[in-house]
Scaffold this active site. Sequence first.
Site, PDB file in Angstrom:
ATOM      1  N   LYS A   1      16.969   3.987   1.200  1.00 16.47           N
ATOM      2  CA  LYS A   1      17.606   3.933   2.520  1.00 16.47           C
ATOM      3  C   LYS A   1      18.799   2.979   2.436  1.00 16.47           C
ATOM      4  O   LYS A   1      18.755   1.850   2.928  1.00 16.47           O
ATOM      5  CB  LYS A   1      16.586   3.450   3.554  1.00 16.47           C
ATOM      6  CG  LYS A   1      16.989   3.695   4.990  1.00 16.47           C
ATOM      7  CD  LYS A   1      15.980   3.119   5.961  1.00 16.47           C
ATOM      8  CE  LYS A   1      14.905   4.104   6.298  1.00 16.47           C
ATOM      9  NZ  LYS A   1      14.102   3.675   7.482  1.00 16.47           N
TER      10      LYS A   1
ATOM     11  N   PHE B   1      12.860   5.879  11.349  1.00 19.46           N
ATOM     12  CA  PHE B   1      11.554   5.321  11.007  1.00 19.46           C
ATOM     13  C   PHE B   1      10.670   6.465  10.533  1.00 19.46           C
ATOM     14  O   PHE B   1      10.370   7.376  11.293  1.00 19.46           O
ATOM     15  CB  PHE B   1      10.920   4.591  12.183  1.00 19.46           C
ATOM     16  CG  PHE B   1       9.795   3.717  11.737  1.00 19.46           C
ATOM     17  CD1 PHE B   1       8.505   4.206  11.651  1.00 19.46           C
ATOM     18  CD2 PHE B   1      10.040   2.419  11.328  1.00 19.46           C
ATOM     19  CE1 PHE B   1       7.471   3.406  11.187  1.00 19.46           C
ATOM     20  CE2 PHE B   1       9.010   1.606  10.876  1.00 19.46           C
ATOM     21  CZ  PHE B   1       7.719   2.118  10.796  1.00 19.46           C
TER      22      PHE B   1
ATOM     23  N   ASP C   1      14.618  -0.431   1.148  1.00 18.43           N
ATOM     24  CA  ASP C   1      15.219  -0.513   2.471  1.00 18.43           C
ATOM     25  C   ASP C   1      16.256  -1.640   2.465  1.00 18.43           C
ATOM     26  O   ASP C   1      17.375  -1.461   1.982  1.00 18.43           O
ATOM     27  CB  ASP C   1      14.087  -0.761   3.474  1.00 18.43           C
ATOM     28  CG  ASP C   1      14.494  -0.627   4.931  1.00 18.43           C
ATOM     29  OD1 ASP C   1      15.664  -0.855   5.258  1.00 18.43           O
ATOM     30  OD2 ASP C   1      13.631  -0.321   5.758  1.00 18.43           O
TER      31      ASP C   1
ATOM     32  N   ARG D   1      -0.459   7.024   6.907  1.00 20.55           N
ATOM     33  CA  ARG D   1      -0.303   7.035   5.447  1.00 20.55           C
ATOM     34  C   ARG D   1      -0.801   8.331   4.808  1.00 20.55           C
ATOM     35  O   ARG D   1      -0.279   8.766   3.796  1.00 20.55           O
ATOM     36  CB  ARG D   1      -1.065   5.874   4.815  1.00 20.55           C
ATOM     37  CG  ARG D   1      -0.476   4.512   5.069  1.00 20.55           C
ATOM     38  CD  ARG D   1      -1.168   3.476   4.187  1.00 20.55           C
ATOM     39  NE  ARG D   1      -0.909   2.117   4.615  1.00 20.55           N
ATOM     40  CZ  ARG D   1       0.175   1.424   4.303  1.00 20.55           C
ATOM     41  NH1 ARG D   1       1.119   1.964   3.565  1.00 20.55           N
ATOM     42  NH2 ARG D   1       0.325   0.181   4.733  1.00 20.55           N
TER      43      ARG D   1
ATOM     44  N   ASP E   1       7.685   2.672  -2.715  1.00 17.99           N
ATOM     45  CA  ASP E   1       7.720   3.769  -1.760  1.00 17.99           C
ATOM     46  C   ASP E   1       9.129   3.920  -1.184  1.00 17.99           C
ATOM     47  O   ASP E   1       9.654   5.015  -1.098  1.00 17.99           O
ATOM     48  CB  ASP E   1       6.684   3.594  -0.651  1.00 17.99           C
ATOM     49  CG  ASP E   1       6.803   2.263   0.101  1.00 17.99           C
ATOM     50  OD1 ASP E   1       7.529   1.354  -0.358  1.00 17.99           O
ATOM     51  OD2 ASP E   1       6.150   2.128   1.154  1.00 17.99           O
TER      52      ASP E   1
ATOM     53  N   LYS F   1       0.810  -1.185   0.000  1.00 13.53           N
ATOM     54  CA  LYS F   1       0.000   0.000   0.000  1.00 13.53           C
ATOM     55  C   LYS F   1       0.859   1.257   0.000  1.00 13.53           C
ATOM     56  O   LYS F   1       0.404   2.336  -0.357  1.00 13.53           O
ATOM     57  CB  LYS F   1      -0.897   0.018   1.241  1.00 13.53           C
ATOM     58  CG  LYS F   1      -1.853  -1.149   1.337  1.00 13.53           C
ATOM     59  CD  LYS F   1      -2.648  -1.097   2.632  1.00 13.53           C
ATOM     60  CE  LYS F   1      -3.454  -2.384   2.770  1.00 13.53           C
ATOM     61  NZ  LYS F   1      -4.084  -2.462   4.084  1.00 13.53           N
ATOM     62  N   GLY F   2       2.110   1.101   0.393  1.00 18.17           N
ATOM     63  CA  GLY F   2       2.989   2.244   0.613  1.00 18.17           C
ATOM     64  C   GLY F   2       3.196   3.159  -0.566  1.00 18.17           C
ATOM     65  O   GLY F   2       3.313   4.369  -0.404  1.00 18.17           O
TER      66      GLY F   2
END
Length: 180
Positions: free
Chosen positions: A131, A152, A103, A165, A100, A43-44
Amino acid sequence: MIHPDCERILLTEEEIAEKVKQAAAWLDERYKGTTPIAVSVLKGSALFFCDLVRAMKTPVFMEFMMVSSYGGSSVSSGIPKIVLDLSASVEGKDVLLVEDIVDSGHSLAKMRALLEGRGAKSFTVVTLLDKPSRRQVPEQADYSCFEVGNEFIVGYGLDYDQRYRNLPYIAVLKESVYTK
Protein backbone atom coordinates in the site's frame (compact mmCIF):
# COMPACT_ATOMS: atom_id res chain seq x y z
CA MET A 1 -20.95 -14.96 -1.20
CA ILE A 2 -19.53 -11.75 0.19
CA HIS A 3 -19.59 -11.06 3.94
CA PRO A 4 -22.28 -8.48 4.81
CA ASP A 5 -19.74 -6.19 6.50
CA CYS A 6 -17.77 -5.93 3.25
CA GLU A 7 -18.34 -3.41 0.50
CA ARG A 8 -16.80 -5.45 -2.33
CA ILE A 9 -14.30 -8.20 -3.06
CA LEU A 10 -10.96 -6.72 -4.08
CA LEU A 11 -9.02 -9.95 -4.73
CA THR A 12 -10.61 -13.35 -5.27
CA GLU A 13 -9.42 -16.62 -3.80
CA GLU A 14 -8.25 -17.68 -7.27
CA GLU A 15 -6.31 -14.46 -7.91
CA ILE A 16 -4.55 -14.86 -4.56
CA ALA A 17 -3.69 -18.53 -5.21
CA GLU A 18 -2.12 -17.66 -8.57
CA LYS A 19 0.04 -14.90 -7.09
CA VAL A 20 1.15 -17.19 -4.25
CA LYS A 21 2.41 -19.71 -6.84
CA GLN A 22 4.28 -16.94 -8.68
CA ALA A 23 5.88 -15.69 -5.45
CA ALA A 24 6.92 -19.25 -4.53
CA ALA A 25 8.57 -19.73 -7.94
CA TRP A 26 10.43 -16.42 -7.51
CA LEU A 27 11.64 -17.50 -4.06
CA ASP A 28 12.69 -20.96 -5.31
CA GLU A 29 14.91 -19.27 -7.88
CA ARG A 30 16.30 -16.81 -5.32
CA TYR A 31 17.07 -19.45 -2.69
CA LYS A 32 18.28 -22.26 -4.96
CA GLY A 33 20.71 -24.43 -3.01
CA THR A 34 20.01 -22.79 0.37
CA THR A 35 17.63 -23.28 3.28
CA PRO A 36 16.39 -19.88 4.45
CA ILE A 37 14.65 -19.09 7.71
CA ALA A 38 11.14 -18.09 6.66
CA VAL A 39 9.58 -15.75 9.20
CA SER A 40 5.83 -15.22 9.35
CA VAL A 41 4.73 -11.93 10.84
CA LEU A 42 1.71 -12.98 12.89
CA LYS A 43 -1.17 -12.91 12.80
CA GLY A 44 -1.91 -11.26 9.47
CA SER A 45 0.53 -13.19 7.29
CA ALA A 46 -0.25 -16.66 8.69
CA LEU A 47 -2.50 -17.83 5.83
CA PHE A 48 -0.28 -16.34 3.14
CA PHE A 49 2.82 -17.76 4.85
CA CYS A 50 1.44 -21.30 5.02
CA ASP A 51 0.27 -21.27 1.41
CA LEU A 52 3.57 -19.74 0.28
CA VAL A 53 5.93 -22.18 2.00
CA ARG A 54 3.79 -25.14 0.88
CA ALA A 55 4.05 -23.91 -2.72
CA MET A 56 7.86 -23.60 -2.50
CA LYS A 57 10.15 -26.43 -3.54
CA THR A 58 12.99 -24.94 -1.48
CA PRO A 59 13.26 -26.30 2.06
CA VAL A 60 12.77 -23.67 4.75
CA PHE A 61 13.03 -23.35 8.51
CA MET A 62 9.81 -21.82 9.81
CA GLU A 63 9.83 -19.11 12.46
CA PHE A 64 7.19 -16.71 13.75
CA MET A 65 7.14 -13.24 15.23
CA MET A 66 4.36 -10.87 16.11
CA VAL A 67 4.60 -7.14 15.59
CA SER A 68 1.67 -4.87 16.33
CA SER A 69 1.11 -1.29 15.27
CA TYR A 70 -2.67 -1.25 14.86
CA GLY A 71 -4.19 -2.52 18.11
CA GLY A 72 -7.95 -2.22 17.64
CA SER A 73 -7.63 0.76 15.31
CA SER A 74 -8.07 0.97 11.56
CA VAL A 75 -4.93 3.13 11.22
CA SER A 76 -1.33 2.22 12.07
CA SER A 77 0.02 3.94 15.17
CA GLY A 78 3.42 4.27 13.48
CA ILE A 79 5.00 2.75 16.61
CA PRO A 80 5.49 -0.97 16.01
CA LYS A 81 5.85 -3.17 19.07
CA ILE A 82 7.37 -6.66 19.03
CA VAL A 83 4.89 -8.85 20.88
CA LEU A 84 6.46 -12.24 20.06
CA ASP A 85 10.11 -12.64 19.09
CA LEU A 86 11.85 -15.42 17.17
CA SER A 87 12.91 -18.57 18.97
CA ALA A 88 15.95 -19.21 16.72
CA SER A 89 19.05 -17.22 15.92
CA VAL A 90 19.28 -15.64 12.46
CA GLU A 91 23.02 -15.00 12.69
CA GLY A 92 24.69 -15.97 9.40
CA LYS A 93 21.37 -17.14 7.93
CA ASP A 94 19.33 -16.10 4.92
CA VAL A 95 16.11 -14.59 6.27
CA LEU A 96 12.85 -14.48 4.33
CA LEU A 97 10.34 -12.19 6.00
CA VAL A 98 6.74 -12.86 4.93
CA GLU A 99 4.37 -9.94 5.48
CA ASP A 100 0.65 -9.58 4.90
CA ILE A 101 0.83 -5.87 4.02
CA VAL A 102 3.44 -3.13 3.84
CA ASP A 103 1.56 0.00 4.80
CA SER A 104 3.36 2.86 6.59
CA GLY A 105 6.67 0.97 6.46
CA HIS A 106 7.37 1.44 10.18
CA SER A 107 6.96 -2.25 11.11
CA LEU A 108 9.09 -3.38 8.19
CA ALA A 109 11.82 -0.86 9.07
CA LYS A 110 11.85 -2.07 12.67
CA MET A 111 12.01 -5.76 11.67
CA ARG A 112 14.71 -5.12 9.08
CA ALA A 113 16.88 -3.25 11.62
CA LEU A 114 16.28 -5.92 14.26
CA LEU A 115 17.08 -8.94 12.08
CA GLU A 116 19.98 -7.38 10.23
CA GLY A 117 21.31 -6.21 13.60
CA ARG A 118 21.22 -9.83 14.75
CA GLY A 119 23.58 -10.76 11.93
CA ALA A 120 21.29 -12.10 9.21
CA LYS A 121 23.38 -13.02 6.15
CA SER A 122 20.64 -11.74 3.82
CA PHE A 123 17.19 -10.24 4.28
CA THR A 124 14.40 -10.67 1.72
CA VAL A 125 10.85 -9.41 2.16
CA VAL A 126 7.83 -10.86 0.38
CA THR A 127 4.47 -9.25 0.99
CA LEU A 128 1.03 -10.20 -0.14
CA LEU A 129 -0.07 -6.56 -0.33
CA ASP A 130 1.72 -3.28 -0.84
CA LYS A 131 0.00 0.00 0.00
CA PRO A 132 2.51 2.66 -1.19
CA SER A 133 0.02 5.52 -0.80
CA ARG A 134 0.35 5.14 3.00
CA ARG A 135 4.16 4.88 3.15
CA GLN A 136 5.76 7.11 5.76
CA VAL A 137 9.27 5.63 5.71
CA PRO A 138 11.20 4.53 2.60
CA GLU A 139 10.73 0.77 3.00
CA GLN A 140 9.54 -1.68 0.40
CA ALA A 141 9.32 -5.41 -0.15
CA ASP A 142 11.57 -7.27 -2.56
CA TYR A 143 8.48 -8.97 -3.96
CA SER A 144 4.86 -7.80 -3.72
CA CYS A 145 1.97 -9.91 -4.93
CA PHE A 146 -0.52 -7.04 -5.22
CA GLU A 147 -0.52 -3.26 -4.92
CA VAL A 148 -3.64 -1.88 -3.28
CA GLY A 149 -5.09 1.57 -2.76
CA ASN A 150 -5.84 3.38 0.46
CA GLU A 151 -8.87 1.34 1.52
CA PHE A 152 -9.39 -0.67 4.69
CA ILE A 153 -9.16 -4.29 3.61
CA VAL A 154 -9.80 -7.58 5.39
CA GLY A 155 -9.69 -11.29 4.66
CA TYR A 156 -7.06 -13.94 3.94
CA GLY A 157 -5.40 -13.19 7.28
CA LEU A 158 -6.05 -9.45 7.46
CA ASP A 159 -8.40 -8.32 10.16
CA TYR A 160 -10.26 -5.54 11.81
CA ASP A 161 -10.29 -6.00 15.59
CA GLN A 162 -9.43 -9.73 15.17
CA ARG A 163 -12.38 -10.39 12.84
CA TYR A 164 -12.61 -11.37 9.15
CA ARG A 165 -9.21 -13.16 8.99
CA ASN A 166 -10.82 -16.39 7.77
CA LEU A 167 -12.43 -14.90 4.66
CA PRO A 168 -10.95 -16.72 1.63
CA TYR A 169 -10.77 -13.48 -0.37
CA ILE A 170 -9.62 -9.93 0.32
CA ALA A 171 -12.41 -7.39 0.56
CA VAL A 172 -12.93 -3.72 1.30
CA LEU A 173 -14.54 -3.33 4.72
CA LYS A 174 -17.56 -1.03 4.90
CA GLU A 175 -16.54 2.23 6.54
CA SER A 176 -19.57 2.04 8.86
CA VAL A 177 -18.00 -1.05 10.50
CA TYR A 178 -14.81 0.64 11.67
CA THR A 179 -16.09 4.17 12.34
CA LYS A 180 -18.74 3.18 14.92
